[in-house]
Design a protein around this motif. Sequence first.
Motif, PDB file in Angstrom:
ATOM      1  N   GLN A   5       0.835  -1.200   0.000  1.00 36.09           N
ATOM      2  CA  GLN A   5       0.000   0.000   0.000  1.00 36.09           C
ATOM      3  C   GLN A   5       0.870   1.249   0.000  1.00 36.09           C
ATOM      4  OE1 GLN A   5      -3.118   0.052   2.894  1.00 36.09           O
ATOM      5  NE2 GLN A   5      -3.955   1.992   2.189  1.00 36.09           N
ATOM      6  N   THR A   7       0.959   5.736  -0.104  1.00 35.68           N
ATOM      7  CA  THR A   7       0.262   6.965   0.249  1.00 35.68           C
ATOM      8  C   THR A   7       0.890   8.120  -0.516  1.00 35.68           C
ATOM      9  OG1 THR A   7      -0.461   8.353   2.096  1.00 35.68           O
ATOM     10  CG2 THR A   7       1.771   7.481   2.224  1.00 35.68           C
ATOM     11  N   GLN A  78     -10.255   0.068  -5.057  1.00 40.97           N
ATOM     12  CA  GLN A  78      -8.803   0.212  -4.931  1.00 40.97           C
ATOM     13  C   GLN A  78      -8.191   0.570  -6.277  1.00 40.97           C
ATOM     14  OE1 GLN A  78      -7.393  -3.645  -3.636  1.00 40.97           O
ATOM     15  NE2 GLN A  78      -7.634  -4.564  -5.637  1.00 40.97           N
ATOM     16  N   PRO A 121      -7.765   2.973  -1.397  1.00 36.79           N
ATOM     17  CA  PRO A 121      -6.343   2.687  -1.194  1.00 36.79           C
ATOM     18  C   PRO A 121      -5.604   2.524  -2.521  1.00 36.79           C
ATOM     19  CG  PRO A 121      -7.665   0.741  -0.741  1.00 36.79           C
ATOM     20  CD  PRO A 121      -8.641   1.868  -0.960  1.00 36.79           C
ATOM     21  N   TYR A 123      -2.259   0.745  -4.340  1.00 37.62           N
ATOM     22  CA  TYR A 123      -1.298  -0.344  -4.167  1.00 37.62           C
ATOM     23  C   TYR A 123      -0.380  -0.453  -5.379  1.00 37.62           C
ATOM     24  CZ  TYR A 123      -4.599  -2.050  -0.592  1.00 37.62           C
ATOM     25  OH  TYR A 123      -5.432  -2.165   0.497  1.00 37.62           O
TER      26      TYR A 123
END
Length: 202
Positions: A5, A7, A78, A121, A123
């Motif tokens: 993951q 950010t 996602q 999220p 990834y």
Amino acid sequence: MSLIQLTIKGISYSQTQSGAYALVLSEMEGTKTLPIIIGAFEAQSIAIALEKEIRPPRPLTHDLFKTFSDRFSITIKQVIIHKLVDGVFFSSLTCEREGVEEIIDTRTSDAIALAVRFKAPIYTYENILDKAGIYLKADEELTIEEDLESDEIHVQLEEEPSRKSDLSHLSLKDLHTQLNDAVANENYEIAAKIRDEISKRS
């Protein structure tokens, strides 16, 4: 292959490509960052989505996509950056509607702009991070964070020199007035500059 993951660490002006921006993603748990070169429009769209104070009077393309998806009960679950070929990243959106999932190919910059709006999220695969990621030492990470603090939301396309030079002499009330005017006129790069000046004084 395991998914990692990421950010959003920040957005800064690209030192290598004129008119482009570097979107810097970092591991949620780790010391690697993944820099991705994106265009000015996409950088502006991501920056506005990250901002709390700037709201465009008309929806940008990614805002329209979000409204359209909400209206028809489509959610983005996602984003996966799944391939890297000749320095170009390929991504996909995992969408869901009424329990049915669909995977849609997309440019990485568009995927990130939508992920921010959907709070989805992000990834990537471990091998992509190993191939394109940059390891950061603690002191290097601090330097990058300091640089990004000053540059991350400066989505500068064309700047009016007089507006920039006058900001330090304006009162907070005048700055807020100019911020509202800039947003109303969709001058988001100027709005970001004014917002930064307001933040300095807070």
